[in-house]
Design a protein around this motif. Structure first.
Motif, mmCIF file in Angstrom:
data_model
loop_
_atom_site.group_PDB
_atom_site.id
_atom_site.type_symbol
_atom_site.label_atom_id
_atom_site.label_comp_id
_atom_site.label_asym_id
_atom_site.label_seq_id
_atom_site.Cartn_x
_atom_site.Cartn_y
_atom_site.Cartn_z
ATOM 1 N N GLU A 156 37.817 39.393 57.979
ATOM 2 C CA GLU A 156 37.621 40.607 58.773
ATOM 3 C C GLU A 156 38.466 41.755 58.225
ATOM 4 N N TRP A 157 39.648 41.416 57.693
ATOM 5 C CA TRP A 157 40.504 42.458 57.114
ATOM 6 C C TRP A 157 39.812 43.114 55.930
ATOM 7 N N LEU A 158 39.174 42.307 55.111
ATOM 8 C CA LEU A 158 38.474 42.830 53.944
ATOM 9 C C LEU A 158 37.361 43.772 54.395
ATOM 10 N N ASN A 159 36.696 43.411 55.452
ATOM 11 C CA ASN A 159 35.635 44.251 55.995
ATOM 12 C C ASN A 159 36.208 45.570 56.527
ATOM 13 N N GLU A 160 37.407 45.543 57.100
ATOM 14 C CA GLU A 160 38.062 46.758 57.591
ATOM 15 C C GLU A 160 38.491 47.661 56.438
ATOM 16 N N VAL A 161 39.068 47.062 55.408
ATOM 17 C CA VAL A 161 39.661 47.806 54.300
ATOM 18 C C VAL A 161 38.604 48.349 53.338
ATOM 19 N N ALA A 162 37.612 47.558 53.022
ATOM 20 C CA ALA A 162 36.625 47.950 52.003
ATOM 21 C C ALA A 162 35.222 47.503 52.405
ATOM 22 N N PRO A 163 34.652 48.084 53.461
ATOM 23 C CA PRO A 163 33.338 47.618 53.941
ATOM 24 C C PRO A 163 32.222 47.758 52.913
ATOM 25 N N PRO B 77 42.181 27.694 52.130
ATOM 26 C CA PRO B 77 41.878 28.842 52.989
ATOM 27 C C PRO B 77 40.563 29.483 52.555
ATOM 28 N N HIS B 78 39.858 30.085 53.487
ATOM 29 C CA HIS B 78 38.546 30.652 53.190
ATOM 30 C C HIS B 78 38.634 31.805 52.188
ATOM 31 N N PHE B 79 39.638 32.673 52.360
ATOM 32 C CA PHE B 79 39.835 33.794 51.440
ATOM 33 C C PHE B 79 41.268 33.820 50.956
ATOM 34 N N VAL B 80 41.459 34.124 49.681
ATOM 35 C CA VAL B 80 42.803 34.328 49.135
ATOM 36 C C VAL B 80 42.823 35.645 48.373
ATOM 37 N N LEU B 81 43.974 36.286 48.421
ATOM 38 C CA LEU B 81 44.244 37.488 47.647
ATOM 39 C C LEU B 81 45.161 37.064 46.510
ATOM 40 N N LEU C 203 51.937 43.147 56.350
ATOM 41 C CA LEU C 203 52.228 43.130 54.913
ATOM 42 C C LEU C 203 51.002 42.661 54.128
ATOM 43 N N ARG C 204 50.370 41.605 54.589
ATOM 44 C CA ARG C 204 49.198 41.080 53.875
ATOM 45 C C ARG C 204 48.048 42.089 53.899
ATOM 46 N N LYS C 205 47.873 42.804 55.016
ATOM 47 C CA LYS C 205 46.835 43.838 55.076
ATOM 48 C C LYS C 205 47.148 44.978 54.120
ATOM 49 N N CYS C 206 48.411 45.315 53.999
ATOM 50 C CA CYS C 206 48.836 46.360 53.069
ATOM 51 C C CYS C 206 48.526 45.940 51.630
ATOM 52 N N LEU C 207 48.860 44.711 51.284
ATOM 53 C CA LEU C 207 48.550 44.204 49.947
ATOM 54 C C LEU C 207 47.044 44.234 49.692
ATOM 55 N N GLY D 96 45.532 47.610 48.640
ATOM 56 C CA GLY D 96 45.665 47.976 47.235
ATOM 57 C C GLY D 96 44.997 47.023 46.263
ATOM 58 N N LEU D 97 44.749 45.798 46.703
ATOM 59 C CA LEU D 97 44.233 44.768 45.795
ATOM 60 C C LEU D 97 42.901 44.164 46.275
ATOM 61 N N PHE D 98 42.110 44.940 47.021
ATOM 62 C CA PHE D 98 40.904 44.357 47.617
ATOM 63 C C PHE D 98 39.930 43.786 46.595
ATOM 64 N N MET D 99 40.025 44.224 45.344
ATOM 65 C CA MET D 99 39.133 43.665 44.317
ATOM 66 C C MET D 99 39.637 42.319 43.805
ATOM 67 N N ASN D 100 40.822 41.905 44.244
ATOM 68 C CA ASN D 100 41.414 40.629 43.820
ATOM 69 C C ASN D 100 41.328 39.592 44.934
ATOM 70 N N VAL D 101 40.145 39.358 45.403
ATOM 71 C CA VAL D 101 39.921 38.376 46.459
ATOM 72 C C VAL D 101 39.002 37.292 45.926
ATOM 73 N N ALA D 102 39.316 36.060 46.296
ATOM 74 C CA ALA D 102 38.441 34.936 45.960
ATOM 75 C C ALA D 102 38.034 34.254 47.260
ATOM 76 N N GLU D 103 36.816 33.773 47.272
ATOM 77 C CA GLU D 103 36.232 33.140 48.459
ATOM 78 C C GLU D 103 35.936 31.671 48.175
#
Length: 145
Positions: free
Chosen positions: A124-131, A99-103, A56-60, A63-70
């Protein structure tokens, strides 16, 4: 869903007793119905992820990869897209954690900028979804202590 099985007149009390915002649960139900209709139109099977919340989190994230904070060394979060300094909203269940990354789904500005509608993700998910996006934003996957 238990909420659907209660009478219309009892829903407010039920939400109050379970600490649930009625407007939010009604919105969630609408979104679920929309997704169900889309699945039917596309002839996709309807199933739950069960306890596999990573799916579920990978699915979110897809669609929302631009909404990540580090989280950075100074313990501040910075949004990857706009490089904005933000904090986890005090009402979030993640408040007080780091946490290191949040959506996130929204940024709310009061006296400070806060993230709401959060979940944790793995870098790593972010790298998979939007390298390409990761590369352009100079994301660091090394955690720090």
């Amino acid at each position: 869903m238990e909420f659907n099985n209660i009478g219309q007149s009892n829903r407010r009390n039920w939400c109050h007793e379970h600490f649930i915002n009625m407007r939010n649960i009604l919105h969630a139900r609408e979104v679920r119905n929309q997704l169900e209709e889309i699945c039917k139109k596309c002839d996709l099977s309807i199933s739950s992820c069960g306890s596999q919340m990573d799916q579920l989190r990978k699915c979110l994230l897809t669609g929302l990869f631009m909404n990540v904070a580090e989280l950075h060394r100074d313990r501040q979060y910075i949004t990857l897209d706009k490089r904005q300094v933000v904090l986890i909203h005090p009402s979030s269940s993640l408040h007080g954690q780091q946490p290191h990354f949040v959506l996130f789904t929204e940024v709310v500005q009061t006296s400070k900028c806060y993230l709401r509608g959060l979940t944790t993700i793995e870098g790593e998910w972010l790298n998979e979804v939007a390298p390409d996006y990761v590369k352009s934003r100079n994301v660091k996957f090394n955690r720090f202590s």
